[in-house]
Design an enzyme around this catalytic site. Structure first.
Site, PDB file in Angstrom:
ATOM      1  N   ASP A 283     -47.996 -16.774  18.283  1.00  0.00           N
ATOM      2  CA  ASP A 283     -49.252 -17.133  17.403  1.00  0.00           C
ATOM      3  C   ASP A 283     -48.869 -16.195  16.004  1.00  0.00           C
ATOM      4  O   ASP A 283     -49.572 -16.654  15.167  1.00  0.00           O
ATOM      5  CB  ASP A 283     -50.464 -15.787  17.965  1.00  0.00           C
ATOM      6  CG  ASP A 283     -50.043 -14.370  18.197  1.00  0.00           C
ATOM      7  OD1 ASP A 283     -48.940 -14.183  18.077  1.00  0.00           O
ATOM      8  OD2 ASP A 283     -50.819 -13.667  18.714  1.00  0.00           O
ATOM      9  N   SER A 284     -47.580 -15.845  15.958  1.00  0.00           N
ATOM     10  CA  SER A 284     -47.050 -15.318  14.537  1.00  0.00           C
ATOM     11  C   SER A 284     -46.814 -16.675  13.605  1.00  0.00           C
ATOM     12  O   SER A 284     -46.682 -16.384  12.470  1.00  0.00           O
ATOM     13  CB  SER A 284     -45.841 -14.757  14.902  1.00  0.00           C
ATOM     14  OG  SER A 284     -44.772 -15.614  15.576  1.00  0.00           O
TER      15      SER A 284
ATOM     16  N   ASP B 125     -47.884 -19.248  23.441  1.00  0.00           N
ATOM     17  CA  ASP B 125     -48.567 -17.966  23.235  1.00  0.00           C
ATOM     18  C   ASP B 125     -49.774 -18.065  22.857  1.00  0.00           C
ATOM     19  O   ASP B 125     -50.439 -18.904  22.081  1.00  0.00           O
ATOM     20  CB  ASP B 125     -47.994 -17.156  21.683  1.00  0.00           C
ATOM     21  CG  ASP B 125     -48.197 -15.629  21.718  1.00  0.00           C
ATOM     22  OD1 ASP B 125     -48.516 -15.203  22.895  1.00  0.00           O
ATOM     23  OD2 ASP B 125     -47.677 -15.238  20.741  1.00  0.00           O
TER      24      ASP B 125
ATOM     25  N   LYS C 291     -47.740 -16.697  27.317  1.00  0.00           N
ATOM     26  CA  LYS C 291     -47.463 -15.267  27.130  1.00  0.00           C
ATOM     27  C   LYS C 291     -49.024 -14.653  26.584  1.00  0.00           C
ATOM     28  O   LYS C 291     -49.629 -15.312  25.841  1.00  0.00           O
ATOM     29  CB  LYS C 291     -46.600 -15.008  26.258  1.00  0.00           C
ATOM     30  CG  LYS C 291     -46.432 -13.440  25.906  1.00  0.00           C
ATOM     31  CD  LYS C 291     -45.346 -12.966  24.836  1.00  0.00           C
ATOM     32  CE  LYS C 291     -45.968 -13.292  23.133  1.00  0.00           C
ATOM     33  NZ  LYS C 291     -46.892 -12.403  22.880  1.00  0.00           N
TER      34      LYS C 291
ATOM     35  N   GLU D 233     -51.153 -10.858  25.614  1.00  0.00           N
ATOM     36  CA  GLU D 233     -51.162  -9.403  25.470  1.00  0.00           C
ATOM     37  C   GLU D 233     -51.889  -8.728  26.370  1.00  0.00           C
ATOM     38  O   GLU D 233     -53.237  -9.209  26.712  1.00  0.00           O
ATOM     39  CB  GLU D 233     -51.568  -9.352  24.100  1.00  0.00           C
ATOM     40  CG  GLU D 233     -50.494  -9.893  23.024  1.00  0.00           C
ATOM     41  CD  GLU D 233     -50.802  -9.642  21.714  1.00  0.00           C
ATOM     42  OE1 GLU D 233     -51.513  -8.824  21.156  1.00  0.00           O
ATOM     43  OE2 GLU D 233     -50.188 -10.012  20.561  1.00  0.00           O
TER      44      GLU D 233
ATOM     45  N   GLU E 197     -43.166  -4.182  22.865  1.00  0.00           N
ATOM     46  CA  GLU E 197     -42.997  -4.144  21.368  1.00  0.00           C
ATOM     47  C   GLU E 197     -43.404  -2.795  20.690  1.00  0.00           C
ATOM     48  O   GLU E 197     -44.314  -1.873  21.266  1.00  0.00           O
ATOM     49  CB  GLU E 197     -43.984  -5.054  20.755  1.00  0.00           C
ATOM     50  CG  GLU E 197     -43.705  -5.216  19.208  1.00  0.00           C
ATOM     51  CD  GLU E 197     -44.697  -6.309  18.458  1.00  0.00           C
ATOM     52  OE1 GLU E 197     -44.611  -6.193  17.239  1.00  0.00           O
ATOM     53  OE2 GLU E 197     -45.280  -7.241  19.225  1.00  0.00           O
TER      54      GLU E 197
END
EC number: 2.1.2.11
Length: 295
Positions: free
Chosen positions: A76-77, A115, A145, A147, A213
């Site tokens: 998502d970056s 993501d 992925k 979070e 992270e």
């Protein structure tokens, strides 16, 4: 020999021409094996480090795949590295899917990680499953992925039971930056136990790997030793089973202040900048196109 290749016919580019009847045919090249979750588990058991980079397009996917990178994260970056947003929060599923598809169509060996963006999975396990299915079916991702730690355990279980491999992400989670009070290290002091508890929870829920992270190196190392699943660090020290970086950070396409954990391995921005300046100078000076580059 009208319907056959004559002995003097040149070989197709990349092949070696050989006269008829002069030895056996060359053995076919071994097929390229796709990295799977069990390969990653075996690498951890052997103590072999795993590499992961972000990729958002076919060319970076091709290059990183050729370099032997095991995991390509269509992160998502892309929100703040491709689409021009300030953070990762605004990007949508519909914006990420074409990027995921481009990477998955290009990479022959690497495992492609889709993501899940903010708001696409937190509402319920059912919402998460439907979103993940889109990444697998429409994007061609090999896993997803998401979070979150212990609070995401029901979501991870739902996805895994539905046949979708899950990589978890704990410690500092960018999608929760406003809740966490900005980009802050997670797991210091008493916070170490939460990182450990989250790591145990995502493993128990069925995740095959977990990203940590901005976690203190000693805490991340402890997690890596305790867990059976793969740990991937970003700002979490060398004790993790593998590492991930955003490619635009690692190879100098982005300028400005970098996080402490970023090491720059190339200065692609300067190369592109000089090339663009040279092109502009040639066009404005009337030296391009010249005779060599004209019909």
């Amino acid at each position: 020999m009208s319907e056959q290749q004559s002995p003097s016919t040149p070989a197709v580019s990349g092949e070696v021409a050989a006269p008829y009847g002069t030895g056996s045919a060359p053995a076919a090249a071994a097929p390229i094996k796709r990295i799977r979750t069990h390969h990653l588990a075996e690498m951890k058991q052997r103590g072999e480090k795993v590499t992961m980079l972000t990729a958002y397009d076919m060319y970076t996917a091709e290059i990183f795949d050729e370099a032997g990178i095991e995991l390509l994260l269509v992160g998502d970056s892309a929100s703040n590295n491709v689409l021009g947003n300030e953070t990762s929060l605004p990007i949508t599923v519909d914006e990420l899917l074409p990027l995921t598809r481009a990477v998955s169509k290009t990479a022959k060996r690497a495992m492609v990680v889709g993501d899940l963006p903010f708001g696409s999975y937190q509402a319920s396990p059912e919402q998460a499953y439907l979103t993940a299915v889109r990444f697998m079916k429409e994007g061609g991702a090999h896993c997803v992925k998401l979070e979150g730690g212990a609070e995401m355990a029901p979501v991870i279980t739902k996805l895994v039971q539905g046949g979708i491999p899950v990589m978890a992400h704990i410690g500092f989670t960018p999608q929760s930056e406003h809740t966490l009070g900005g980009y802050r290290i997670q797991g210091r002091g008493a916070g170490a136990e939460k990182v450990l508890a989250d790591a145990r929870a995502v493993q128990e829920a069925g995740a095959f790997a977990v990203v940590m992270e901005m976690v203190p190196a000693d805490v991340a190392e402890q997690v890596s030793k305790e867990l059976d699943i793969l740990t991937i660090g970003i700002g979490a020290g060398v004790g993790c089973d593998g590492q991930v970086l955003v490619w635009t950070d690692a190879f100098g396409i982005r300028s400005g202040r970098m996080p402490k954990f970023v090491k720059q391995y190339a200065d692609v921005r300067s190369v592109l900048l000089e090339g663009a300046k040279a092109y502009a100078a040639d066009v404005k000076g009337g030296t391009f196109p010249d005779a060599e580059h004209s019909f």
